[in-house]
Design a protein around this motif. Structure first.
Motif, PDB file in Angstrom:
ATOM      1  N   ILE A  45       8.715  16.043  -8.840  1.00 36.27           N
ATOM      2  CA  ILE A  45       8.919  14.592  -8.910  1.00 36.27           C
ATOM      3  C   ILE A  45       9.337  14.184 -10.320  1.00 36.27           C
ATOM      4  O   ILE A  45      10.283  13.404 -10.506  1.00 36.27           O
ATOM      5  CB  ILE A  45       7.641  13.858  -8.464  1.00 36.27           C
ATOM      6  CG1 ILE A  45       7.441  14.024  -6.948  1.00 36.27           C
ATOM      7  CG2 ILE A  45       7.699  12.375  -8.845  1.00 36.27           C
ATOM      8  CD1 ILE A  45       6.112  13.496  -6.445  1.00 36.27           C
ATOM      9  N   TYR A  69       7.608  11.699  -2.967  1.00 33.47           N
ATOM     10  CA  TYR A  69       6.545  10.688  -3.007  1.00 33.47           C
ATOM     11  C   TYR A  69       5.759  10.654  -1.690  1.00 33.47           C
ATOM     12  O   TYR A  69       4.529  10.507  -1.700  1.00 33.47           O
ATOM     13  CB  TYR A  69       7.154   9.312  -3.264  1.00 33.47           C
ATOM     14  CG  TYR A  69       7.571   9.035  -4.687  1.00 33.47           C
ATOM     15  CD1 TYR A  69       6.779   9.411  -5.764  1.00 33.47           C
ATOM     16  CD2 TYR A  69       8.768   8.367  -4.962  1.00 33.47           C
ATOM     17  CE1 TYR A  69       7.165   9.137  -7.068  1.00 33.47           C
ATOM     18  CE2 TYR A  69       9.167   8.080  -6.265  1.00 33.47           C
ATOM     19  CZ  TYR A  69       8.354   8.481  -7.312  1.00 33.47           C
ATOM     20  OH  TYR A  69       8.733   8.204  -8.611  1.00 33.47           O
ATOM     21  N   GLN A  72       3.508  13.617  -1.727  1.00 31.29           N
ATOM     22  CA  GLN A  72       2.412  13.429  -2.681  1.00 31.29           C
ATOM     23  C   GLN A  72       1.358  12.499  -2.114  1.00 31.29           C
ATOM     24  O   GLN A  72       0.148  12.715  -2.307  1.00 31.29           O
ATOM     25  CB  GLN A  72       2.963  12.869  -3.996  1.00 31.29           C
ATOM     26  CG  GLN A  72       1.953  12.844  -5.140  1.00 31.29           C
ATOM     27  CD  GLN A  72       1.731  14.204  -5.766  1.00 31.29           C
ATOM     28  OE1 GLN A  72       1.555  15.194  -5.058  1.00 31.29           O
ATOM     29  NE2 GLN A  72       1.717  14.253  -7.088  1.00 31.29           N
ATOM     30  N   ALA A  73       1.791  11.475  -1.401  1.00 25.65           N
ATOM     31  CA  ALA A  73       0.828  10.581  -0.750  1.00 25.65           C
ATOM     32  C   ALA A  73       0.011  11.332   0.285  1.00 25.65           C
ATOM     33  O   ALA A  73      -1.198  11.118   0.432  1.00 25.65           O
ATOM     34  CB  ALA A  73       1.551   9.404  -0.106  1.00 25.65           C
ATOM     35  N   TYR A  81       1.889   5.696  -3.558  1.00 28.76           N
ATOM     36  CA  TYR A  81       3.169   6.395  -3.552  1.00 28.76           C
ATOM     37  C   TYR A  81       4.128   5.847  -2.499  1.00 28.76           C
ATOM     38  O   TYR A  81       5.332   6.090  -2.581  1.00 28.76           O
ATOM     39  CB  TYR A  81       2.959   7.888  -3.312  1.00 28.76           C
ATOM     40  CG  TYR A  81       2.367   8.610  -4.502  1.00 28.76           C
ATOM     41  CD1 TYR A  81       3.144   8.901  -5.622  1.00 28.76           C
ATOM     42  CD2 TYR A  81       1.033   9.007  -4.505  1.00 28.76           C
ATOM     43  CE1 TYR A  81       2.600   9.560  -6.716  1.00 28.76           C
ATOM     44  CE2 TYR A  81       0.485   9.665  -5.591  1.00 28.76           C
ATOM     45  CZ  TYR A  81       1.274   9.934  -6.693  1.00 28.76           C
ATOM     46  OH  TYR A  81       0.732  10.581  -7.776  1.00 28.76           O
ATOM     47  N   TYR A  82       3.624   5.139  -1.499  1.00 25.30           N
ATOM     48  CA  TYR A  82       4.509   4.699  -0.414  1.00 25.30           C
ATOM     49  C   TYR A  82       5.548   3.671  -0.862  1.00 25.30           C
ATOM     50  O   TYR A  82       6.727   3.808  -0.516  1.00 25.30           O
ATOM     51  CB  TYR A  82       3.684   4.171   0.758  1.00 25.30           C
ATOM     52  CG  TYR A  82       2.893   5.239   1.469  1.00 25.30           C
ATOM     53  CD1 TYR A  82       3.442   6.490   1.722  1.00 25.30           C
ATOM     54  CD2 TYR A  82       1.585   5.003   1.888  1.00 25.30           C
ATOM     55  CE1 TYR A  82       2.709   7.473   2.364  1.00 25.30           C
ATOM     56  CE2 TYR A  82       0.849   5.981   2.544  1.00 25.30           C
ATOM     57  CZ  TYR A  82       1.420   7.214   2.781  1.00 25.30           C
ATOM     58  OH  TYR A  82       0.696   8.186   3.427  1.00 25.30           O
ATOM     59  N   LYS A  84       6.808   3.403  -3.772  1.00 22.75           N
ATOM     60  CA  LYS A  84       7.744   4.175  -4.592  1.00 22.75           C
ATOM     61  C   LYS A  84       8.690   4.965  -3.703  1.00 22.75           C
ATOM     62  O   LYS A  84       9.901   5.043  -3.973  1.00 22.75           O
ATOM     63  CB  LYS A  84       6.977   5.133  -5.509  1.00 22.75           C
ATOM     64  CG  LYS A  84       6.104   4.453  -6.556  1.00 22.75           C
ATOM     65  CD  LYS A  84       5.396   5.497  -7.403  1.00 22.75           C
ATOM     66  CE  LYS A  84       4.527   4.842  -8.462  1.00 22.75           C
ATOM     67  NZ  LYS A  84       3.843   5.850  -9.303  1.00 22.75           N
TER      68      LYS A  84
END
Length: 413
Positions: A45, A69, A72-73, A81-82, A84
């Motif tokens: 990322i 992202y 990662q969430a 992260y959502y 993003k």
């Protein structure tokens, strides 16, 4: 990451035969991996972010960043992260509106993670149309159909993914479908195939957690699977929560309390906060339980800020610890969104807790231990004592380790 070398034919005893047999949990595992990252995800990322400062017109890297992202969430259960992810994916689509299946796949993954399953289905259909050879498009379409209750279409989409690319993401999805079907040995074998194909620590930890969920659901010891997950990735959030749940299920309550404290300190995910609070409540530690329930309300707000539809978790919480009428509202909305067995059970329980047992029995199920236990309570409220006794016996037979049974009894319900 190393991919499974096995062709689909090599798994014929599991997949080529069994997938055609699908027809239409106490706790559902998380979504399968969005994609396999061959190295540190946070590093990937950061590298994408640096690159895009120099080349902001690169639609492909914007899409890759968005997928990163979303993944990662998933790994951290952090909804921040959502937004993003959505920003990166929509920028990719702005730069390249057509022939951008990577961004379309990202949007399917994102909307699915936010529990917008009809939207996820639509994005996945677009991704598959843009590139029929993209296996993840078919996998995400299968995920959406599962959540929308259309297992026939889920099977078809998953088979397309398996034919195109057998590996961790497809095998874990196969395991999930077998689990829904109650084909538990086949689910276990699919997870073995996934583990054989896995190389990265995140995938290995995730698969061991799924093995733990499968063992726990069937009343078998699950602690070792979660400890194996933690050996692969120390601090893996799902493994910390699973280990706490496993300890509670075998009556090692003080160890479970400490394990839950560690899990929520690392990752205050709503379902884990509910479980921790309920364990504390069952042990008579009501003030500490209320602290966890307050934290849960805060976590639900964070998930809502990330665009996640949290009606299932909020409804379950309100049914047992808050306002049952509000629970009915949450769960009616969730049931309209995805009429699955898991949601039907929660909806039935909320109706019962709101004093509407005659309506509840129409939605009550007995296909999991928790559902059968809830059904027994609803039947007893309706004066159907013999039916209630049968449902309770079924609950204990399906999963004698289910902590909720002990906790419900401890609360006198």
């Amino acid at each position: 990451m190393k991919r499974a070398a096995l062709p689909l034919l090599a798994a014929a005893s599991l997949l080529a035969v069994a997938l055609v047999l699908f027809a239409g949990s106490d706790r559902e595992p998380g979504p399968p991996p969005v994609r396999a990252f061959a190295f540190d995800l946070a590093g990937r990322i950061a590298a994408d972010q640096r690159y895009l400062k120099q080349a902001p017109q690169d639609a492909t890297v914007w899409a890759e960043l968005g997928l990163g992202y979303v993944e990662q969430a998933r790994l951290t259960a952090n909804p921040a992260y959502y937004p993003k992810a959505e920003g990166a994916l929509r920028e990719s689509l702005r730069l390249r509106p057509g022939a951008n299946d990577t961004a379309l796949v990202g949007m399917a993954a994102l909307t699915g993670a936010r529990h917008e399953f009809a939207g996820s289905r639509d994005w996945a259909i677009k991704a598959a149309a843009a590139n029929p050879a993209n296996p993840l498009a078919h996998g995400l379409l299968s995920d959406a159909y599962v959540q929308l209750g259309d297992l026939a279409k889920a099977q078809t989409s998953l088979q397309t993914m398996l034919d195109a690319k057998p590996g961790v993401a497809s095998y874990t999805r196969a395991a999930h479908l077998f689990r829904i079907k109650k084909e538990f040995p086949r689910a276990a074998h699919a997870l073995k195939l996934a583990l054989d194909a896995a190389a990265g620590s995140a995938d290995i930890a995730d698969i061991h957690c799924r093995r733990g969920e499968l063992a726990w659901q069937t009343g078998r010891p699950s602690l070792r699977a979660y400890e194996q997950a933690l050996a692969a990735w120390p601090g893996y959030p799902a493994a910390l929560a699973g280990r706490a749940r496993a300890l509670a299920s075998i009556g090692r309550n003080q160890e479970a309390v400490r394990a839950y404290a560690t899990a929520v300190a690392r990752n205050p995910e709503p379902q884990t906060l509910i479980e921790y609070g309920e364990l504390l409540h069952s042990l008579g530690r009501k003030t500490e339980a209320e602290t966890q329930f307050r934290a849960l309300r805060g976590a639900l707000k964070l998930f809502a800020a990330g665009g996640v539809a949290g009606d299932l978790t909020a409804g379950r919480f309100e049914a047992d610890h808050g306002d049952p009428a509000a629970a009915v509202t949450h769960l009616a909305r969730e049931f309209a969104r995805r009429p699955t067995g898991e949601v039907a059970d929660a909806y039935a329980w909320a109706l019962h807790r709101a004093g509407r047992s005659r309506e509840a029995i129409a939605h009550a199920r007995d296909d999991t231990a928790l559902a059968a236990f809830h059904r027994s309570k609803i039947e007893r409220a309706l004066g159907r004592n013999a039916d209630a006794a049968r449902s309770l016996a079924r609950a204990k037979r399906l999963n004698p380790n289910l902590p909720n049974l002990r906790m419900e009894v401890a609360r006198g319900r």
